[in-house]
Design a protein around this motif. Structure first.
Motif, PDB file in Angstrom:
ATOM      1  N   ALA A 246       0.603  -1.182   0.205  1.00 39.46           N
ATOM      2  CA  ALA A 246       0.179  -0.019   0.016  1.00 39.46           C
ATOM      3  C   ALA A 246       0.869   1.049  -0.066  1.00 39.46           C
ATOM      4  O   ALA A 246       0.522   2.307  -0.902  1.00 39.46           O
ATOM      5  CB  ALA A 246      -0.940  -0.075   1.163  1.00 39.46           C
ATOM      6  N   GLN A 247       1.969   1.093   0.703  1.00 34.34           N
ATOM      7  CA  GLN A 247       2.715   2.356   0.729  1.00 34.34           C
ATOM      8  C   GLN A 247       3.556   2.526  -0.538  1.00 34.34           C
ATOM      9  O   GLN A 247       3.531   3.581  -1.088  1.00 34.34           O
ATOM     10  CB  GLN A 247       3.806   2.067   1.893  1.00 34.34           C
ATOM     11  N   ASN A 248       4.062   1.671  -1.300  1.00 37.27           N
ATOM     12  CA  ASN A 248       4.455   1.697  -2.372  1.00 37.27           C
ATOM     13  C   ASN A 248       3.545   2.363  -3.696  1.00 37.27           C
ATOM     14  O   ASN A 248       3.865   3.155  -4.264  1.00 37.27           O
ATOM     15  CB  ASN A 248       4.827   0.402  -3.068  1.00 37.27           C
ATOM     16  N   SER A 249       2.105   1.776  -3.495  1.00 37.31           N
ATOM     17  CA  SER A 249       1.187   2.211  -4.249  1.00 37.31           C
ATOM     18  C   SER A 249       0.895   3.873  -4.180  1.00 37.31           C
ATOM     19  O   SER A 249       0.688   4.667  -4.874  1.00 37.31           O
ATOM     20  CB  SER A 249      -0.100   1.817  -4.105  1.00 37.31           C
ATOM     21  N   ALA A 250       0.911   4.261  -2.823  1.00 32.03           N
ATOM     22  CA  ALA A 250       0.471   5.512  -2.335  1.00 32.03           C
ATOM     23  C   ALA A 250       1.753   6.532  -2.826  1.00 32.03           C
ATOM     24  O   ALA A 250       1.537   7.787  -3.522  1.00 32.03           O
ATOM     25  CB  ALA A 250       0.525   5.737  -0.822  1.00 32.03           C
ATOM     26  N   MET A 251       2.992   6.115  -3.096  1.00 31.13           N
ATOM     27  CA  MET A 251       4.182   6.823  -3.538  1.00 31.13           C
ATOM     28  C   MET A 251       3.670   7.421  -5.044  1.00 31.13           C
ATOM     29  O   MET A 251       4.524   8.206  -5.700  1.00 31.13           O
ATOM     30  CB  MET A 251       5.319   6.285  -3.277  1.00 31.13           C
ATOM     31  N   THR A 252       3.171   6.460  -5.657  1.00 31.43           N
ATOM     32  CA  THR A 252       3.175   6.731  -7.093  1.00 31.43           C
ATOM     33  C   THR A 252       1.401   7.121  -7.628  1.00 31.43           C
ATOM     34  O   THR A 252       1.418   7.206  -8.777  1.00 31.43           O
ATOM     35  CB  THR A 252       3.356   5.383  -7.961  1.00 31.43           C
ATOM     36  N   SER A 253       0.675   7.072  -6.526  1.00 29.28           N
ATOM     37  CA  SER A 253      -0.811   7.488  -6.967  1.00 29.28           C
ATOM     38  C   SER A 253      -0.803   9.130  -6.842  1.00 29.28           C
ATOM     39  O   SER A 253       0.140   9.566  -6.583  1.00 29.28           O
ATOM     40  CB  SER A 253      -1.775   6.873  -6.039  1.00 29.28           C
TER      41      SER A 253
ATOM     42  N   THR B  24      -1.768   7.768   2.528  1.00 32.25           N
ATOM     43  CA  THR B  24      -2.192   8.791   1.628  1.00 32.25           C
ATOM     44  C   THR B  24      -0.980   9.898   1.478  1.00 32.25           C
ATOM     45  O   THR B  24      -0.500  10.410   2.444  1.00 32.25           O
ATOM     46  CB  THR B  24      -3.471   9.778   2.428  1.00 32.25           C
ATOM     47  N   ALA B  25      -0.627  10.030   0.311  1.00 34.65           N
ATOM     48  CA  ALA B  25       0.459  11.131  -0.128  1.00 34.65           C
ATOM     49  C   ALA B  25      -0.429  12.410   0.173  1.00 34.65           C
ATOM     50  O   ALA B  25      -1.507  12.637  -0.560  1.00 34.65           O
ATOM     51  CB  ALA B  25       0.836  10.834  -1.510  1.00 34.65           C
ATOM     52  N   THR B  26       0.131  13.373   1.044  1.00 38.23           N
ATOM     53  CA  THR B  26      -0.455  14.751   1.212  1.00 38.23           C
ATOM     54  C   THR B  26       0.155  15.618   0.375  1.00 38.23           C
ATOM     55  O   THR B  26      -0.472  17.003   0.506  1.00 38.23           O
ATOM     56  CB  THR B  26      -0.243  15.082   2.727  1.00 38.23           C
ATOM     57  N   ARG B  27       1.393  15.525   0.071  1.00 36.87           N
ATOM     58  CA  ARG B  27       2.036  16.747  -0.697  1.00 36.87           C
ATOM     59  C   ARG B  27       3.326  16.177  -1.140  1.00 36.87           C
ATOM     60  O   ARG B  27       3.951  15.062  -0.986  1.00 36.87           O
ATOM     61  CB  ARG B  27       2.475  17.647   0.361  1.00 36.87           C
ATOM     62  N   ASP B  28       3.736  16.604  -2.529  1.00 36.24           N
ATOM     63  CA  ASP B  28       4.904  16.210  -3.075  1.00 36.24           C
ATOM     64  C   ASP B  28       5.889  17.491  -3.397  1.00 36.24           C
ATOM     65  O   ASP B  28       5.349  18.622  -3.557  1.00 36.24           O
ATOM     66  CB  ASP B  28       4.657  15.522  -4.382  1.00 36.24           C
ATOM     67  N   GLY B  29       6.915  17.179  -3.955  1.00 38.16           N
ATOM     68  CA  GLY B  29       7.895  18.476  -4.305  1.00 38.16           C
ATOM     69  C   GLY B  29       9.159  17.701  -4.399  1.00 38.16           C
ATOM     70  O   GLY B  29       9.622  16.376  -4.229  1.00 38.16           O
TER      71      GLY B  29
ATOM     72  N   THR C 243       7.987  11.622   5.589  1.00 32.72           N
ATOM     73  CA  THR C 243       8.427  11.866   4.241  1.00 32.72           C
ATOM     74  C   THR C 243       9.143  10.901   3.724  1.00 32.72           C
ATOM     75  O   THR C 243      10.190  10.335   4.421  1.00 32.72           O
ATOM     76  CB  THR C 243       9.346  13.409   4.234  1.00 32.72           C
ATOM     77  N   ALA C 244       9.081  10.331   2.480  1.00 33.21           N
ATOM     78  CA  ALA C 244       9.705   9.580   1.607  1.00 33.21           C
ATOM     79  C   ALA C 244      10.228  10.350   0.520  1.00 33.21           C
ATOM     80  O   ALA C 244       9.652  10.986  -0.341  1.00 33.21           O
ATOM     81  CB  ALA C 244       8.909   8.373   1.158  1.00 33.21           C
ATOM     82  N   CYS C 245      11.451   9.962  -0.157  1.00 37.80           N
ATOM     83  CA  CYS C 245      12.017  10.687  -1.063  1.00 37.80           C
ATOM     84  C   CYS C 245      12.638   9.504  -1.984  1.00 37.80           C
ATOM     85  O   CYS C 245      13.001   8.342  -1.678  1.00 37.80           O
ATOM     86  CB  CYS C 245      13.495  11.563  -0.834  1.00 37.80           C
ATOM     87  N   GLN C 246      12.487   9.708  -3.220  1.00 34.47           N
ATOM     88  CA  GLN C 246      12.979   8.738  -4.283  1.00 34.47           C
ATOM     89  C   GLN C 246      14.280   8.744  -4.419  1.00 34.47           C
ATOM     90  O   GLN C 246      15.086   9.736  -4.707  1.00 34.47           O
ATOM     91  CB  GLN C 246      12.289   8.937  -5.783  1.00 34.47           C
ATOM     92  N   LYS C 247      14.920   7.542  -4.579  1.00 34.58           N
ATOM     93  CA  LYS C 247      16.440   7.219  -4.660  1.00 34.58           C
ATOM     94  C   LYS C 247      16.684   7.245  -6.316  1.00 34.58           C
ATOM     95  O   LYS C 247      15.648   7.188  -7.120  1.00 34.58           O
ATOM     96  CB  LYS C 247      16.901   6.088  -4.107  1.00 34.58           C
TER      97      LYS C 247
ATOM     98  N   ASP D  15      13.509   3.157  -6.467  1.00 34.29           N
ATOM     99  CA  ASP D  15      12.972   3.007  -4.864  1.00 34.29           C
ATOM    100  C   ASP D  15      12.825   4.219  -4.010  1.00 34.29           C
ATOM    101  O   ASP D  15      13.317   5.163  -4.330  1.00 34.29           O
ATOM    102  CB  ASP D  15      14.110   2.167  -4.375  1.00 34.29           C
ATOM    103  N   TRP D  16      11.985   4.097  -3.028  1.00 34.56           N
ATOM    104  CA  TRP D  16      11.559   5.064  -2.153  1.00 34.56           C
ATOM    105  C   TRP D  16      12.391   4.865  -0.862  1.00 34.56           C
ATOM    106  O   TRP D  16      12.411   3.783  -0.196  1.00 34.56           O
ATOM    107  CB  TRP D  16      10.115   5.232  -1.912  1.00 34.56           C
TER     108      TRP D  16
END
Length: 156
Positions: A84-91, A111-116, A143-147, A151-152
């Motif tokens: 679910a977390q992986n899906s949220a990072m791309t939804s 739920t992803a709440t904000r990106d940047g 907060t998660a950032c893409q490598k 990967d996150w």
């Protein structure tokens, strides 16, 4: 000072995990990871000795919460939550992704709440998560950032 805080967090996490005698490996990991995350969050509050107190409080509270969650979540729960977390990072931002383990009855949401973008130009997302274990609901933020490899990585 930063190294001292990190050392304190590591010692506290290991100490809390070492006190664990029931619940098995998942509770031990939950305690250690919760203490580490709580310490990192606490280290962002205040300055000087106030920051040190906030870090210590974060370690203790994170360890207690992590222990409770770890005592109840099993490997299948963790697999559902990770998916679910992986899906949220791309939804889409604002879209809630749910998970549910029908065998344990545990569930949660991401739920992803904000990106940047971070200062180092990495794509990042802030998220909110809930975990429902044994009728108790816990909420967390991170907060998660893409490598570079896609990967996150959870950074806080």
């Amino acid at each position: 000072m930063k190294n001292m805080i990190l050392t304190l967090m590591a010692v506290a996490a290991l100490g809390l995990a070492g006190c664990q005698t029931t619940g098995g490996q998942k509770q031990t990991w939950g305690t250690g990871l919760g203490a580490l995350a709580g310490g990192l969050a606490g280290s962002q509050v205040g300055s000087g000795s106030g920051r040190l107190w906030a870090t210590g409080a974060g370690v203790l509270l994170g360890g207690l919460l992590g222990s409770e969650i770890g005592a109840s979540l099993d490997k299948a729960d963790m697999a559902y939550a990770q998916q679910a977390q992986n899906s949220a990072m791309t939804s889409k931002v604002g879209e809630t992704i749910t998970w549910n383990n029908p065998q344990s009855g545990n569930s949660g949401t991401y739920t992803a709440t904000r990106d940047g973008y971070s200062d180092s130009n990495r794509y990042c997302r802030e998220y909110q998560q809930t975990i429902n274990v044994g009728g108790r609901k816990e909420t967390g933020y991170g907060t998660a950032c893409q490598k570079p490899n896609g990967d996150w990585e959870i950074i806080n």
